[in-house]
Design a protein around this motif. Sequence first.
Motif, mmCIF file in Angstrom:
data_model
loop_
_atom_site.group_PDB
_atom_site.id
_atom_site.type_symbol
_atom_site.label_atom_id
_atom_site.label_comp_id
_atom_site.label_asym_id
_atom_site.label_seq_id
_atom_site.Cartn_x
_atom_site.Cartn_y
_atom_site.Cartn_z
ATOM 1 N N PRO A 399 0.819 -1.218 0.000
ATOM 2 C CA PRO A 399 0.000 0.000 0.000
ATOM 3 C C PRO A 399 0.847 1.260 0.000
ATOM 4 N N GLN A 400 0.347 2.281 -0.675
ATOM 5 C CA GLN A 400 1.051 3.554 -0.755
ATOM 6 C C GLN A 400 0.543 4.564 0.266
ATOM 7 N N ARG A 401 -0.601 4.285 0.859
ATOM 8 C CA ARG A 401 -1.188 5.225 1.816
ATOM 9 C C ARG A 401 -0.386 5.264 3.112
ATOM 10 N N GLU A 402 -0.300 6.425 3.660
ATOM 11 C CA GLU A 402 0.406 6.584 4.931
ATOM 12 C C GLU A 402 -0.384 5.906 6.050
ATOM 13 N N GLY A 403 0.311 5.164 6.884
ATOM 14 C CA GLY A 403 -0.325 4.493 8.010
ATOM 15 C C GLY A 403 -0.958 3.166 7.665
ATOM 16 N N LEU A 404 -0.790 2.734 6.405
ATOM 17 C CA LEU A 404 -1.386 1.471 5.979
ATOM 18 C C LEU A 404 -0.284 0.505 5.558
ATOM 19 N N ASP A 405 -0.200 -0.645 6.232
ATOM 20 C CA ASP A 405 0.766 -1.668 5.853
ATOM 21 C C ASP A 405 0.019 -2.917 5.398
ATOM 22 N N LEU A 406 0.737 -3.985 5.065
ATOM 23 C CA LEU A 406 0.096 -5.198 4.547
ATOM 24 C C LEU A 406 -0.827 -5.839 5.575
ATOM 25 N N THR A 407 -0.412 -5.845 6.833
ATOM 26 C CA THR A 407 -1.245 -6.448 7.879
ATOM 27 C C THR A 407 -2.570 -5.711 8.017
ATOM 28 N N LYS A 408 -2.513 -4.389 8.063
ATOM 29 C CA LYS A 408 -3.746 -3.602 8.181
ATOM 30 C C LYS A 408 -4.623 -3.765 6.942
ATOM 31 N N LYS A 409 -3.976 -3.808 5.782
ATOM 32 C CA LYS A 409 -4.730 -3.976 4.540
ATOM 33 C C LYS A 409 -5.467 -5.309 4.536
ATOM 34 N N LEU A 410 -4.792 -6.356 4.965
ATOM 35 C CA LEU A 410 -5.402 -7.685 5.025
ATOM 36 C C LEU A 410 -6.593 -7.685 5.980
ATOM 37 N N LYS A 411 -6.438 -7.022 7.119
ATOM 38 C CA LYS A 411 -7.540 -6.953 8.084
ATOM 39 C C LYS A 411 -8.726 -6.188 7.516
ATOM 40 N N LEU A 412 -8.461 -5.088 6.800
ATOM 41 C CA LEU A 412 -9.543 -4.318 6.197
ATOM 42 C C LEU A 412 -10.304 -5.151 5.173
ATOM 43 N N TYR A 413 -9.569 -5.919 4.353
ATOM 44 C CA TYR A 413 -10.211 -6.758 3.350
ATOM 45 C C TYR A 413 -11.032 -7.871 4.000
ATOM 46 N N ALA A 414 -10.701 -8.209 5.251
ATOM 47 C CA ALA A 414 -11.448 -9.225 5.990
ATOM 48 C C ALA A 414 -12.540 -8.604 6.859
ATOM 49 N N ALA A 415 -12.815 -7.309 6.655
ATOM 50 C CA ALA A 415 -13.868 -6.582 7.389
ATOM 51 C C ALA A 415 -13.574 -6.477 8.874
ATOM 52 N N GLU A 416 -12.278 -6.467 9.244
ATOM 53 C CA GLU A 416 -11.904 -6.269 10.637
ATOM 54 C C GLU A 416 -11.639 -4.784 10.887
ATOM 55 N N ASP A 417 -11.748 -4.373 12.151
ATOM 56 C CA ASP A 417 -11.528 -2.975 12.505
ATOM 57 C C ASP A 417 -10.041 -2.652 12.475
ATOM 58 N N VAL A 418 -9.718 -1.538 11.857
ATOM 59 C CA VAL A 418 -8.341 -1.042 11.812
ATOM 60 C C VAL A 418 -8.367 0.436 12.164
ATOM 61 N N GLU A 419 -7.599 0.804 13.172
ATOM 62 C CA GLU A 419 -7.595 2.186 13.641
ATOM 63 C C GLU A 419 -7.166 3.129 12.517
ATOM 64 N N GLY A 420 -7.929 4.183 12.333
ATOM 65 C CA GLY A 420 -7.611 5.175 11.319
ATOM 66 C C GLY A 420 -8.286 4.938 9.985
ATOM 67 N N PHE A 421 -8.999 3.806 9.845
ATOM 68 C CA PHE A 421 -9.669 3.481 8.581
ATOM 69 C C PHE A 421 -11.074 2.964 8.865
ATOM 70 N N THR A 422 -11.943 3.118 7.878
ATOM 71 C CA THR A 422 -13.318 2.629 7.995
ATOM 72 C C THR A 422 -13.635 1.730 6.801
ATOM 73 N N ALA A 423 -14.793 1.087 6.869
ATOM 74 C CA ALA A 423 -15.221 0.218 5.771
ATOM 75 C C ALA A 423 -15.369 0.998 4.470
ATOM 76 N N ALA A 424 -15.666 2.299 4.579
ATOM 77 C CA ALA A 424 -15.819 3.125 3.373
ATOM 78 C C ALA A 424 -14.505 3.310 2.633
ATOM 79 N N ASP A 425 -13.387 3.109 3.326
ATOM 80 C CA ASP A 425 -12.081 3.265 2.675
ATOM 81 C C ASP A 425 -11.716 2.068 1.812
ATOM 82 N N VAL A 426 -12.325 0.911 2.069
ATOM 83 C CA VAL A 426 -11.908 -0.322 1.399
ATOM 84 C C VAL A 426 -12.057 -0.255 -0.118
ATOM 85 N N PRO A 427 -13.215 0.169 -0.679
ATOM 86 C CA PRO A 427 -13.312 0.232 -2.148
ATOM 87 C C PRO A 427 -12.252 1.127 -2.772
#
Length: 665
Positions: A399-427
């Motif tokens: 990921p190129q976004r600041e504060g987003l790494d592979l672990t957080k990205k994987l959690k977001l794709y699995a609909a898990e909560d990640v601090e600083g991001f919401t479900a609306a950010d996933v698309p």
Amino acid sequence: MTISESLAAHREMNSLKDSSRLSFFDDLTAFATEHHAQHWRGTFADFLQDILPKDPAKFTRSSHQFIYDTLCWYRDARFPSGFSGSGQTAATEKALFEGELFGIDAALERVIDYFKAAAAGSDVGRRLLLLLGPPSGGKSTLVILLKRGLEEYSHTDDGALYALQGSPLHESPLNLIPASLRPRFRATYGVDINGELSPYARARLDDEFQGDFMRFPVERVFLSEAARVGVGTYAPHDPTTADIADLVGSVDLSKVAEIGDEGDPRAWSWSGAVYAASRGVLEMIEILKVKREFLYLLLTLTQEKNVKVSRFPLIHLDETILAHTNLAEFNKFLQEKENEALLDRMVIIKVPYTLSFQDEARIYRKLVSSAPAFRKVHFDPHVLDLAAVFSILTRLQKPQREGLDLTKKLKLYAAEDVEGFTAADVPRIRAESTDEGLTGVSPRFVINAISNAITRNNVASLTSMDMLLALKDGIETDARMDAGRKKQWIEFLVLARKDFYNRWVKEDVHRALFASFQTEAQELLEKYLDEVEASLDKREIEDPITGDSRPPDERFLRSVEEKIKISESGKMSFRQEVVRKAMVAFKTGEKFTLDNHSRLHEAIEQYLFEERRDVLRLVTSRSRPDEDAEQKITAVQDRLIQEYGYDEHGANEALNYVTTLLSQE
């Protein structure tokens, strides 16, 4: 058990088996009777009188309409009320694929949209459908499910198909109606006829029935890949020796000797794949490996609904061509400029690997449950989820976004909560990496690694650490991978263990520990409540043993509250809230328990867990732990086995592993 009781039980068991056999026999008999009853034969005149008037539109459906109706039939058959079993999820045309394909909903929706648009008569129906994706991503399974669905639908009343008896193209009997009479047919029945009589059927009509098409025999047909009726499959072999006759047939020399004319349609071998697929679907496997003349024939068939064979006029064929290929072949195809016109006549749908580790784990569970070698092996509860996490990590783009790494990205794709991001950010995050899921580990690679770990060591229990070692071995011994990729994938194994397995196994032990000490937890809650009340009332507490008075234990109160990050400035409001809830419970005659306050429940649980660290360390650090500690750890182990899906071997490993983690903190 006495001898008489044993004999009675044996007789009862045999009786149940006999009943089961009879029930199965009855089901087989009913199936055979129903299947026989579905068959129908008659003349074209009989068809016009007895069959056609029931639903004329049903007998003029195109192959695309028939396929889309199949999808709708599965939806309605599985969810008659329009809703799934939960009563919350609306049923869709994806019902045919449910339970078999996971994590590729977007691709399935595009496939369904293609058939819906084509069935409606749009120009999409004149495009070849090409599924593009990595190996073992679900393309072949999708096509197989669709073919099996068509076969089943053709056995229903709604999916009944009728054809000219003996026609190798299983063509519609309505093709017999001359062009001059078709306007009257439309005026009478309200539908159009689009097909044309094949050269084979025309020759039979003239020779056997002297042009009297009302006497031509008609029969009901059932789509079947095995019988080559409405379902065809072509798999390319050596392109240099491939013969287009595999698709369109050739002269049958044995029949020429009988008939005496090579130009007679009855002397032609109608064994080509395009004839087998007439009125249904033709699967083209690895389509881009075939010769260019094959592609032009297929694309012309898709667009013009006909093929040209020497000696015959254009042969009308209505069928859907569903092709699939891998990325390497497609990229090679793209590089050749002369293929631009061909690409323009295809609808290309990407079928990537899933990016949700939960869906990936569901794929593994399906594959594991269907393999006899795995059925007697116990998997610890995180084996497949952990393997899935590793797989997804190999498929993600950095990921190129600041504060987003592979672990957080994987959690977001699995609909898990990640601090600083919401479900609306996933698309939006997905849109930034359009090729995600087209490369990486395939499910087949993971299942092979697990299989090797089981068969090589002849194990009856597979733990998460066993699985990680098996994957590591699979990576290191894979001759297809370069050193750089091997290093990266092994790092993903480490990341999966550190960021996911460590948390999961600690939570299991944590919950098992907490559940094993419910009495202590309640006592701890009551102690906290006593200390809080004394603190708020600014009074001392009498020691029940010594009788001495002492001030409230502020250190204890803060050690509990800090577990859920209650600040020094916020402690008073938190304590007041706890006392208020305790008073409400007291006034209603109920006992104040941990269930009355979720945050305090979490705080007490974590406090107990911290205390149990010492118990764990004590048991594992001594060759002979004391009896009290051994009893407590045995209780935790039993709960891991009974309630969390471990076996004895896995529970021991989990406890030892968590103890090691705690000693490192």
